[in-house]
Design a protein around this motif. Structure first.
Motif, PDB file in Angstrom:
ATOM      1  N   THR A 129       0.610  -1.321   0.015  1.00 17.56           N
ATOM      2  CA  THR A 129      -0.052  -0.101   0.017  1.00 17.56           C
ATOM      3  C   THR A 129       0.796   1.184  -0.098  1.00 17.56           C
ATOM      4  OG1 THR A 129      -1.888  -1.120   0.991  1.00 17.56           O
ATOM      5  CG2 THR A 129      -1.720   1.328   1.294  1.00 17.56           C
ATOM      6  N   SER A 130       0.394   2.200  -0.727  1.00 20.20           N
ATOM      7  CA  SER A 130       1.375   3.594  -0.858  1.00 20.20           C
ATOM      8  C   SER A 130       0.334   4.507  -1.179  1.00 20.20           C
ATOM      9  CB  SER A 130       2.196   3.480  -2.203  1.00 20.20           C
ATOM     10  OG  SER A 130       1.499   3.631  -3.361  1.00 20.20           O
ATOM     11  N   LYS A 131       0.452   5.806  -1.415  1.00 18.28           N
ATOM     12  CA  LYS A 131      -0.063   6.935  -1.456  1.00 18.28           C
ATOM     13  C   LYS A 131      -1.174   6.696  -2.797  1.00 18.28           C
ATOM     14  CE  LYS A 131       0.702  11.147  -0.583  1.00 18.28           C
ATOM     15  NZ  LYS A 131       1.341  12.626  -0.394  1.00 18.28           N
ATOM     16  N   ARG A 132      -0.772   5.896  -3.663  1.00 24.19           N
ATOM     17  CA  ARG A 132      -1.529   5.900  -4.811  1.00 24.19           C
ATOM     18  C   ARG A 132      -2.049   4.420  -5.186  1.00 24.19           C
ATOM     19  NH1 ARG A 132       1.645   8.026  -9.669  1.00 24.19           N
ATOM     20  NH2 ARG A 132      -0.241   7.984 -10.585  1.00 24.19           N
ATOM     21  N   VAL A 133      -1.754   3.433  -4.331  1.00 24.31           N
ATOM     22  CA  VAL A 133      -1.926   2.140  -4.418  1.00 24.31           C
ATOM     23  C   VAL A 133      -2.642   1.702  -2.969  1.00 24.31           C
ATOM     24  CG1 VAL A 133      -1.352  -0.317  -5.084  1.00 24.31           C
ATOM     25  CG2 VAL A 133      -0.255   1.657  -6.321  1.00 24.31           C
ATOM     26  N   LEU A 134      -3.869   1.028  -2.977  1.00 24.18           N
ATOM     27  CA  LEU A 134      -4.315   0.481  -1.978  1.00 24.18           C
ATOM     28  C   LEU A 134      -4.643  -1.070  -2.219  1.00 24.18           C
ATOM     29  CD1 LEU A 134      -5.589   0.804   1.171  1.00 24.18           C
ATOM     30  CD2 LEU A 134      -7.607   1.741   0.166  1.00 24.18           C
ATOM     31  N   VAL A 135      -4.164  -1.697  -1.161  1.00 21.53           N
ATOM     32  CA  VAL A 135      -4.384  -3.065  -1.125  1.00 21.53           C
ATOM     33  C   VAL A 135      -5.181  -3.576  -0.053  1.00 21.53           C
ATOM     34  CG1 VAL A 135      -3.443  -5.557  -1.771  1.00 21.53           C
ATOM     35  CG2 VAL A 135      -2.449  -3.673  -2.826  1.00 21.53           C
ATOM     36  N   LEU A 136      -6.345  -4.403  -0.277  1.00 15.27           N
ATOM     37  CA  LEU A 136      -7.167  -4.807   0.734  1.00 15.27           C
ATOM     38  C   LEU A 136      -7.565  -6.140   0.303  1.00 15.27           C
ATOM     39  CD1 LEU A 136      -9.580  -1.692   1.065  1.00 15.27           C
ATOM     40  CD2 LEU A 136      -7.957  -2.326   2.836  1.00 15.27           C
ATOM     41  N   ASP A 137      -7.869  -7.144   1.771  1.00 17.06           N
ATOM     42  CA  ASP A 137      -8.527  -8.185   1.235  1.00 17.06           C
ATOM     43  C   ASP A 137      -9.822  -8.075   0.330  1.00 17.06           C
ATOM     44  OD1 ASP A 137      -6.887  -9.719   2.862  1.00 17.06           O
ATOM     45  OD2 ASP A 137      -8.299  -9.748   4.586  1.00 17.06           O
ATOM     46  N   TYR A 138      -9.915  -9.177  -0.380  1.00 15.98           N
ATOM     47  CA  TYR A 138     -11.068  -9.273  -1.419  1.00 15.98           C
ATOM     48  C   TYR A 138     -12.081  -9.689  -0.521  1.00 15.98           C
ATOM     49  CZ  TYR A 138     -13.949  -9.918  -5.614  1.00 15.98           C
ATOM     50  OH  TYR A 138     -15.018 -10.062  -6.568  1.00 15.98           O
ATOM     51  N   VAL A 139     -13.596  -9.318  -0.508  1.00 17.42           N
ATOM     52  CA  VAL A 139     -14.535  -9.598   0.127  1.00 17.42           C
ATOM     53  C   VAL A 139     -15.582 -10.022  -0.646  1.00 17.42           C
ATOM     54  CG1 VAL A 139     -13.946  -8.628   2.479  1.00 17.42           C
ATOM     55  CG2 VAL A 139     -15.225  -7.318   0.827  1.00 17.42           C
ATOM     56  N   THR A 140     -16.707 -10.901  -0.575  1.00 14.73           N
ATOM     57  CA  THR A 140     -17.534 -11.176  -1.351  1.00 14.73           C
ATOM     58  C   THR A 140     -19.065 -10.981  -0.610  1.00 14.73           C
ATOM     59  OG1 THR A 140     -17.356 -13.570  -0.949  1.00 14.73           O
ATOM     60  CG2 THR A 140     -16.422 -12.563  -2.839  1.00 14.73           C
ATOM     61  N   GLY A 141     -20.165 -10.612  -1.127  1.00 16.16           N
ATOM     62  CA  GLY A 141     -21.330 -10.823  -0.551  1.00 16.16           C
ATOM     63  C   GLY A 141     -22.302 -10.145  -1.270  1.00 16.16           C
ATOM     64  N   TRP A 142     -23.602  -9.805  -0.985  1.00 18.31           N
ATOM     65  CA  TRP A 142     -24.611  -9.123  -1.737  1.00 18.31           C
ATOM     66  C   TRP A 142     -24.784  -7.811  -1.388  1.00 18.31           C
ATOM     67  CZ3 TRP A 142     -25.369 -13.669   1.255  1.00 18.31           C
ATOM     68  CH2 TRP A 142     -25.356 -15.058   0.476  1.00 18.31           C
ATOM     69  N   LYS A 143     -25.023  -6.955  -2.215  1.00 18.78           N
ATOM     70  CA  LYS A 143     -25.319  -5.495  -1.961  1.00 18.78           C
ATOM     71  C   LYS A 143     -26.639  -5.759  -1.184  1.00 18.78           C
ATOM     72  CE  LYS A 143     -25.901  -1.452  -4.733  1.00 18.78           C
ATOM     73  NZ  LYS A 143     -26.170  -0.671  -5.947  1.00 18.78           N
ATOM     74  N   ILE A 144     -26.358  -4.600  -0.184  1.00 23.67           N
ATOM     75  CA  ILE A 144     -27.430  -4.475   0.821  1.00 23.67           C
ATOM     76  C   ILE A 144     -28.791  -4.262   0.168  1.00 23.67           C
ATOM     77  CG2 ILE A 144     -27.254  -2.184   1.561  1.00 23.67           C
ATOM     78  CD1 ILE A 144     -27.140  -3.179   4.548  1.00 23.67           C
ATOM     79  N   THR A 145     -29.084  -3.678  -0.860  1.00 16.89           N
ATOM     80  CA  THR A 145     -30.342  -3.599  -1.350  1.00 16.89           C
ATOM     81  C   THR A 145     -30.709  -4.383  -2.215  1.00 16.89           C
ATOM     82  OG1 THR A 145     -29.131  -2.070  -2.979  1.00 16.89           O
ATOM     83  CG2 THR A 145     -30.145  -1.058  -1.071  1.00 16.89           C
ATOM     84  N   ALA A 146     -29.911  -5.732  -2.311  1.00 12.82           N
ATOM     85  CA  ALA A 146     -30.533  -6.742  -2.952  1.00 12.82           C
ATOM     86  C   ALA A 146     -31.418  -7.662  -2.486  1.00 12.82           C
ATOM     87  CB  ALA A 146     -29.272  -7.368  -3.852  1.00 12.82           C
ATOM     88  N   ILE A 147     -32.755  -7.003  -2.299  1.00 12.00           N
ATOM     89  CA  ILE A 147     -33.501  -7.728  -1.535  1.00 12.00           C
ATOM     90  C   ILE A 147     -33.926  -9.258  -1.694  1.00 12.00           C
ATOM     91  CG2 ILE A 147     -35.875  -7.768  -0.693  1.00 12.00           C
ATOM     92  CD1 ILE A 147     -34.175  -5.259   0.359  1.00 12.00           C
ATOM     93  N   ALA A 148     -34.081  -9.748  -3.000  1.00  5.27           N
ATOM     94  CA  ALA A 148     -34.238 -10.625  -3.399  1.00  5.27           C
ATOM     95  C   ALA A 148     -33.164 -11.819  -3.284  1.00  5.27           C
ATOM     96  CB  ALA A 148     -34.336 -10.860  -4.976  1.00  5.27           C
ATOM     97  N   ASP A 149     -31.827 -11.257  -3.345  1.00  5.32           N
ATOM     98  CA  ASP A 149     -30.738 -12.273  -3.108  1.00  5.32           C
ATOM     99  C   ASP A 149     -30.666 -12.437  -1.454  1.00  5.32           C
ATOM    100  OD1 ASP A 149     -29.649 -12.499  -5.572  1.00  5.32           O
ATOM    101  OD2 ASP A 149     -28.490 -10.696  -5.432  1.00  5.32           O
ATOM    102  N   LEU A 150     -30.982 -11.347  -0.857  1.00  9.52           N
ATOM    103  CA  LEU A 150     -31.129 -11.765   0.654  1.00  9.52           C
ATOM    104  C   LEU A 150     -32.171 -12.609   1.253  1.00  9.52           C
ATOM    105  CD1 LEU A 150     -30.789  -8.086   2.198  1.00  9.52           C
ATOM    106  CD2 LEU A 150     -28.679  -9.651   1.898  1.00  9.52           C
ATOM    107  N   GLU A 151     -33.351 -12.623   0.664  1.00 12.04           N
ATOM    108  CA  GLU A 151     -34.373 -13.496   0.876  1.00 12.04           C
ATOM    109  C   GLU A 151     -34.019 -14.688   0.499  1.00 12.04           C
ATOM    110  OE1 GLU A 151     -37.691 -11.430  -0.925  1.00 12.04           O
ATOM    111  OE2 GLU A 151     -38.018 -10.258   0.811  1.00 12.04           O
ATOM    112  N   GLN A 152     -33.396 -15.061  -0.489  1.00 15.15           N
ATOM    113  CA  GLN A 152     -33.121 -16.391  -1.147  1.00 15.15           C
ATOM    114  C   GLN A 152     -32.152 -17.057  -0.384  1.00 15.15           C
ATOM    115  OE1 GLN A 152     -31.935 -16.228  -5.173  1.00 15.15           O
ATOM    116  NE2 GLN A 152     -31.439 -18.323  -5.499  1.00 15.15           N
TER     117      GLN A 152
END
Length: 555
Positions: free
Chosen positions: A237-260
């Motif tokens: 990580t530097s002033k112009r590059v940021l490296v973070l863990d890759y995370v997966t999930g559903w968008k919080i407004t994706a109601i159908a995915d949450l219910e499913q």
């Protein structure tokens, strides 16, 4: 006096582009109203478009979007200021999206290697050239480190810093001009606003700061298994590059995915509200841009927060005032609310206290007997800020940012569970914050601070007293007296002086013309009607003076 727009020749092309865009969207007349065009003396065309307020607000949003990243960020900051703009403009600016076409991967590769000091192949086993997201400041790519860890890599666009610095210089020039030449510029301290905006956008340009923000959130929620903050990979990580863990999930407004996937929407709504109230009221460090694109939900209902470029900070004093505001709203306690607003004022007792109190009663009365779920905390905060600005009270900028956060949260929570009340969920945090003031650790800290302050006063008081007495003895003691509305007094005295001078000139003209008339037969000017001209001049000047006095309404 230092001239304004001293750098506009160096930034001629950018000034020209800004003026063209402003005029294209029908706002060229504002340059005339503000007087900027008189100073810059550049020709431009504009169209006056008599539209509805909604149309004007939409055009403002479109104009800022076309002007680029600096102005998009400015619009997003302005969307947190209901004390500066009406609600219809706020709602439009909240829709500003910072999305642009991605840059070529070769440019991203150059930035990576310049920042990390080695070929990207020596760091990443795999690097997806297609971005996951693209914005005007940077874009995000998925990658796999040589260690096998899956990461998200945020890379800043080349040349973006120079463009933003140019825009900031232009904003400082315009802010200085408006503050010097307009009353509203002085009232709202435009230069202070641009200075704060400058600090905010420079923080977003520095990915080290964003990484530190992410690390702080990670530490604040390390004991909460229901919240996931991506871990920072500091080595890359530097002033112009940021490296973070890759995370997966559903968008919080994706109601159908949450219910499913069997995730209870009401649980997510409640948990999300509590997460942000903890950030604001307990930690004093909160995510300032909680739109749906920055919040995801993973398996098991775990909430994931992302993008930590915009954050807000609250000290203990401001946290306590915010709690008092919320408790006053819950109890409909106008007197307590008025006391808090007065604490935000620069003057001990601002003008129009009785009128402000009456309007607060009216505001509270509108929410009387309403269930808490029908009271939007964000709306009440915004109405309070609008009222405050009307009575020359300037609440801290942080309250405006919190109001915007609550608007975004309200929208998400209403979509997930309309019966969830932010005010109801905030109630348990108030006694917790009050009790924290009386913990042994906090009492010890406060006592130590008081002792340090007392020690400082006691050690410096004799020297300062001696210095004051010495200045008085030497006749060098000076008192600074601040006269409010002095400019108005001077302008009225100038009007009186001008009228008095005009009256003397008129009287002199009449007397002189009378003397000339008496001597006209023996004068060299006997055949020239000097006396008649003098009387006519005196009549015209007298009529002009009388009309100006009648128009002023003070005759």
């Amino acid at each position: 006096m230092k001239p304004f727009f001293t750098k506009h020749y160096r930034h001629f092309q950018r000034y020209n582009e800004i003026i063209r865009v402003i005029s294209t969207h029908g706002f060229g007349y504002l340059l005339e109203l503000s007087g900027i065009h008189n100073v810059m003396r550049w020709p431009f065309r504009h169209k006056k478009i008599p539209d509805s307020p909604r149309s004007i607000a939409e055009r403002l949003r479109m104009m800022l979007a076309e002007l680029g990243p600096t102005f998009i960020k400015l619009g997003q900051i302005l969307s947190t200021r209901p004390d500066l703009l009406p609600a219809i403009y706020i709602s439009q600016l909240e829709r500003l999206q910072d999305q642009v076409l991605p840059v070529d991967f070769s440019e991203i590769k150059q930035t990576l290697e310049a920042e990390l000091g080695q070929p990207w192949e020596q760091i990443f086993k795999k690097f997806n050239s297609m971005p996951l997201a693209s914005a005007s400041i940077g874009q995000v790519h998925e990658a796999i480190l040589l260690s096998g860890e899956r990461v998200a890599v945020k890379v800043q666009r080349a040349g973006i810093l120079k463009r933003i610095e140019t825009d900031l210089e232009i904003m400082y020039d315009v802010a200085g001009f408006l503050e010097m030449r307009t009353d509203w510029g002085k009232l709202y301290k435009i230069q202070d606003f641009i200075t704060e905006f400058d600090r905010t956008i420079r923080d977003e340009l520095d990915y080290i700061i964003e990484a530190k923000n992410a690390e702080r959130f990670y530490q604040n929620f390390r004991d909460d298994p229901g919240i996931l903050i991506p871990k920072v990979h500091w080595k890359w990580t530097s002033k112009r590059v940021l490296v973070l863990d890759y995370v997966t999930g559903w968008k919080i407004t994706a109601i159908a995915d949450l219910e499913q996937n069997g995730i209870q929407k009401s649980d997510i709504a409640s948990k999300l509200a509590k997460v942000f109230f903890k950030q604001i009221l307990i930690d004093g460090f909160f995510h300032a841009d909680p739109h749906p694109g920055n919040i995801m939900v993973a398996n098991g209902g775990i909430i994931i927060l992302m993008d930590f470029g915009m954050v807000g900070r609250l000290d203990g004093w401001l946290k306590e005032r915010l709690v008092r505001i919320m408790l006053s709203i819950l109890r409909r306690d106008v007197n307590s609310l008025l006391m808090v607003l007065n604490e935000f004022s620069e003057k001990p007792f601002p003008d129009g206290q009785h009128l402000l109190k009456r309007e607060l009663y009216y505001l509270m009365d509108r929410y009387e007997n309403r269930p808490l779920k029908d009271i939007e905390l964000s709306t009440v905060l915004r109405e309070l800020m609008e009222l405050s600005s009307r009575y020359r009270i300037r609440p801290p900028q942080e309250l405006a940012i919190i109001a915007r956060c609550l608007v975004l949260l309200d929208n998400i929570i209403t979509l997930l569970d309309p019966d969830t009340s932010l005010l109801e969920l905030a109630k348990p945090f108030a006694p917790r914050l009050v009790l924290e003031k009386f913990t042994p650790e906090n009492m010890k800290r406060v006592l130590l601070e008081y002792l340090l302050d007392l020690t400082t006063v006691m050690t410096t008081l004799p020297g300062k007293t001696n210095q004051l007495l010495q200045q008085a003895t030497d006749g060098e003691l000076k008192l600074k007296i601040e006269q409010h509305h002095f400019d108005l007094l001077i302008s009225k005295l100038m009007i009186v002086g001008n009228r008095l001078s005009s009256s003397i000139i008129i009287a002199g003209t009449i007397i002189g013309s009378s003397l000339i008339a008496l001597k006209a037969s023996s004068s060299l000017f006997g055949r020239f009607p000097i006396a008649d001209i003098g009387f006519l001049t005196a009549l015209v000047m007298g009529m002009w003076l009388l009309i100006s006095m009648i128009r002023s309404g003070r005759i």
